[in-house]
Design an enzyme around this catalytic site. Sequence first.
Site, PDB file in Angstrom:
ATOM      1  N   LEU A  30       0.816  -1.217   0.000  1.00 49.77           N
ATOM      2  CA  LEU A  30       0.000   0.000   0.000  1.00 49.77           C
ATOM      3  C   LEU A  30       0.846   1.263   0.000  1.00 49.77           C
ATOM      4  O   LEU A  30       1.881   1.340   0.655  1.00 49.77           O
ATOM      5  CB  LEU A  30      -0.926  -0.008   1.223  1.00 49.77           C
ATOM      6  CG  LEU A  30      -1.877  -1.197   1.308  1.00 49.77           C
ATOM      7  CD1 LEU A  30      -2.768  -1.056   2.548  1.00 49.77           C
ATOM      8  CD2 LEU A  30      -2.727  -1.342   0.063  1.00 49.77           C
ATOM      9  N   HIS A  31       0.375   2.242  -0.761  1.00 47.31           N
ATOM     10  CA  HIS A  31       1.019   3.555  -0.815  1.00 47.31           C
ATOM     11  C   HIS A  31      -0.067   4.620  -0.726  1.00 47.31           C
ATOM     12  O   HIS A  31      -1.244   4.293  -0.513  1.00 47.31           O
ATOM     13  CB  HIS A  31       1.875   3.683  -2.086  1.00 47.31           C
ATOM     14  CG  HIS A  31       1.138   3.306  -3.339  1.00 47.31           C
ATOM     15  ND1 HIS A  31       0.030   3.992  -3.795  1.00 47.31           N
ATOM     16  CD2 HIS A  31       1.344   2.302  -4.241  1.00 47.31           C
ATOM     17  CE1 HIS A  31      -0.401   3.452  -4.915  1.00 47.31           C
ATOM     18  NE2 HIS A  31       0.367   2.405  -5.207  1.00 47.31           N
ATOM     19  N   GLU A  32       0.330   5.865  -0.923  1.00 44.37           N
ATOM     20  CA  GLU A  32      -0.629   6.968  -0.762  1.00 44.37           C
ATOM     21  C   GLU A  32      -1.793   6.878  -1.752  1.00 44.37           C
ATOM     22  O   GLU A  32      -2.876   7.399  -1.483  1.00 44.37           O
ATOM     23  CB  GLU A  32       0.070   8.321  -0.913  1.00 44.37           C
ATOM     24  CG  GLU A  32       0.685   8.841   0.371  1.00 44.37           C
ATOM     25  CD  GLU A  32      -0.298   8.925   1.528  1.00 44.37           C
ATOM     26  OE1 GLU A  32      -1.398   9.492   1.353  1.00 44.37           O
ATOM     27  OE2 GLU A  32       0.017   8.417   2.613  1.00 44.37           O
ATOM     28  N   HIS A  34      -3.376   4.086  -2.654  1.00 45.66           N
ATOM     29  CA  HIS A  34      -4.358   3.232  -1.984  1.00 45.66           C
ATOM     30  C   HIS A  34      -5.020   3.991  -0.835  1.00 45.66           C
ATOM     31  O   HIS A  34      -6.222   3.901  -0.621  1.00 45.66           O
ATOM     32  CB  HIS A  34      -3.684   1.980  -1.418  1.00 45.66           C
ATOM     33  CG  HIS A  34      -3.043   1.097  -2.435  1.00 45.66           C
ATOM     34  ND1 HIS A  34      -1.678   1.055  -2.620  1.00 45.66           N
ATOM     35  CD2 HIS A  34      -3.563   0.223  -3.331  1.00 45.66           C
ATOM     36  CE1 HIS A  34      -1.394   0.174  -3.565  1.00 45.66           C
ATOM     37  NE2 HIS A  34      -2.515  -0.337  -4.026  1.00 45.66           N
ATOM     38  N   GLN A  58      -4.400 -12.306 -13.073  1.00 52.76           N
ATOM     39  CA  GLN A  58      -4.304 -11.074 -13.858  1.00 52.76           C
ATOM     40  C   GLN A  58      -2.870 -10.734 -14.239  1.00 52.76           C
ATOM     41  O   GLN A  58      -2.615  -9.722 -14.888  1.00 52.76           O
ATOM     42  CB  GLN A  58      -4.982  -9.922 -13.137  1.00 52.76           C
ATOM     43  CG  GLN A  58      -4.229  -9.360 -11.948  1.00 52.76           C
ATOM     44  CD  GLN A  58      -5.075  -8.386 -11.175  1.00 52.76           C
ATOM     45  OE1 GLN A  58      -6.073  -8.739 -10.571  1.00 52.76           O
ATOM     46  NE2 GLN A  58      -4.694  -7.110 -11.192  1.00 52.76           N
ATOM     47  N   ASP A 147      -5.334   3.371 -13.075  1.00 55.83           N
ATOM     48  CA  ASP A 147      -5.644   2.214 -13.919  1.00 55.83           C
ATOM     49  C   ASP A 147      -6.946   2.507 -14.673  1.00 55.83           C
ATOM     50  O   ASP A 147      -7.977   1.877 -14.420  1.00 55.83           O
ATOM     51  CB  ASP A 147      -5.746   0.969 -13.048  1.00 55.83           C
ATOM     52  CG  ASP A 147      -4.439   0.704 -12.315  1.00 55.83           C
ATOM     53  OD1 ASP A 147      -3.526   0.147 -12.923  1.00 55.83           O
ATOM     54  OD2 ASP A 147      -4.319   1.113 -11.139  1.00 55.83           O
ATOM     55  N   ARG A 184       4.800  -1.010  -8.042  1.00 56.49           N
ATOM     56  CA  ARG A 184       5.990  -1.457  -8.785  1.00 56.49           C
ATOM     57  C   ARG A 184       7.138  -0.456  -8.719  1.00 56.49           C
ATOM     58  O   ARG A 184       8.269  -0.810  -9.057  1.00 56.49           O
ATOM     59  CB  ARG A 184       5.621  -1.716 -10.249  1.00 56.49           C
ATOM     60  CG  ARG A 184       4.705  -2.900 -10.445  1.00 56.49           C
ATOM     61  CD  ARG A 184       4.566  -3.251 -11.917  1.00 56.49           C
ATOM     62  NE  ARG A 184       3.825  -4.493 -12.079  1.00 56.49           N
ATOM     63  CZ  ARG A 184       2.497  -4.562 -12.151  1.00 56.49           C
ATOM     64  NH1 ARG A 184       1.770  -3.455 -12.097  1.00 56.49           N
ATOM     65  NH2 ARG A 184       1.896  -5.724 -12.277  1.00 56.49           N
TER      66      ARG A 184
HETATM   67  P1  AMP Z   1      -3.425  -2.414  -6.875  1.00 58.80           P
HETATM   68  O1  AMP Z   1      -3.101  -2.768  -5.464  1.00 58.80           O
HETATM   69  O2  AMP Z   1      -2.253  -1.965  -7.678  1.00 58.80           O
HETATM   70  O3  AMP Z   1      -4.279  -3.442  -7.565  1.00 58.80           O
HETATM   71  O4  AMP Z   1      -4.334  -1.120  -6.804  1.00 58.80           O
HETATM   72  C1  AMP Z   1      -5.484  -1.101  -5.997  1.00 58.80           C
HETATM   73  C2  AMP Z   1      -6.259   0.125  -6.316  1.00 58.80           C
HETATM   74  O5  AMP Z   1      -5.464   1.275  -6.048  1.00 58.80           O
HETATM   75  C3  AMP Z   1      -6.661   0.198  -7.795  1.00 58.80           C
HETATM   76  O6  AMP Z   1      -7.988   0.679  -7.887  1.00 58.80           O
HETATM   77  C4  AMP Z   1      -5.671   1.183  -8.347  1.00 58.80           C
HETATM   78  O7  AMP Z   1      -6.155   1.885  -9.468  1.00 58.80           O
HETATM   79  C5  AMP Z   1      -5.497   2.119  -7.171  1.00 58.80           C
HETATM   80  N1  AMP Z   1      -4.251   2.888  -7.313  1.00 58.80           N
HETATM   81  C6  AMP Z   1      -3.021   2.393  -7.560  1.00 58.80           C
HETATM   82  N2  AMP Z   1      -2.131   3.400  -7.690  1.00 58.80           N
HETATM   83  C7  AMP Z   1      -2.833   4.560  -7.529  1.00 58.80           C
HETATM   84  C8  AMP Z   1      -2.486   5.945  -7.548  1.00 58.80           C
HETATM   85  N3  AMP Z   1      -1.232   6.350  -7.759  1.00 58.80           N
HETATM   86  N4  AMP Z   1      -3.474   6.850  -7.357  1.00 58.80           N
HETATM   87  C9  AMP Z   1      -4.750   6.446  -7.142  1.00 58.80           C
HETATM   88  N5  AMP Z   1      -5.130   5.150  -7.093  1.00 58.80           N
HETATM   89  C10 AMP Z   1      -4.186   4.223  -7.288  1.00 58.80           C
END
Ligand code: AMP
Length: 286
Positions: A30-32, A34, A58, A147, A184
């Site tokens: 998790l980052h900002e 999320h 996926q 995304d 990533r």
């Molecule tokens: P992930 O864990 O990469 O599958 O992402 C989970 C959710 O967080 C998805 O809906 C992503 O689109 C969203 N997300 C990932 N990076 C960002 C970001 N930089 N800004 C906003 N939402 C993000």
Amino acid sequence: MIVARTRASLRDARARLPGTVGVVPTMGALHEGHRALLRTARRRERSVVATLFVNRTQFNDPADYAAYPRDEGEDLAAFEACGVDLVFAPPVSEMYPNGFGTRIDPGPIAAELEGARRPGHFAGVATVVAKLFNLTRPTRAYFGQKDWQQTRVIARMVEDLNLPIDPVIVPTVRNPDGLALSSRNVRLTPDQRQAATALWRGLASARDAWDDDERSPAALAELVRTTIRAEPLAKLEYAEVRHALTLEPVGRARPPLVIAVAADIGGIGLIDNVVLGDGLVDDGGA
Ligand code: AMP
């Protein structure tokens, strides 16, 4: 905060949640970005459910799946700090038990852009998201603009399958230099990390040209391509101007539009986009 590991314990805990329920699906690390989703859900819903599952189906590249960053302890602490009520963090066997066979085919919208670059990716996304929707039964589901195509695949699925869920799209969170936050990014070396800013620089130059009344999709896309090609460590995958909702090519640039870009940097696939048009991304209101 309750952490459910099985479908049965999730169902029990979900049944006890009061009021509207927002779900935030994540793959962890998790980052900002999320956190922005979690905070938006926390503000708008009575109850917030987060899911934590690195969904193998996926990933079209097994090496990418293996290298995907995982730190469950930190993720659970972040969920807790964001006020999540219930986390669903299942093992693979709970999501894909022996004999699992059904897959959702999201249709033509999934064949474009990321779908062309990552065959099968959106079928994997749509299938796991449909499962997570069925398990968590949310009022609304929160997804990131970063995304963009994923948000369109999910909106299409919700409409086509009449799912009683309202998707909410939260704006992309960026580093101060413009790089969109991504799980990533931690895999980039300092040089690659610097090169990765080319995605945003390219998009920003296209958006500036748009603001200066450039209305040729080809010219706008070329600005992004030129910026990425000038970066020796970055390999351009695509830069396209598309209809923001259907992702179809457009003759003349007229909102709603998305300018979408993907590049490979040291074997790590990065994507970003700019959306031109009103009301497509959550404005923080309501
Ligand atoms: P992930 O864990 O990469 O599958 O992402 C989970 C959710 O967080 C998805 O809906 C992503 O689109 C969203 N997300 C990932 N990076 C960002 C970001 N930089 N800004 C906003 N939402 C993000």
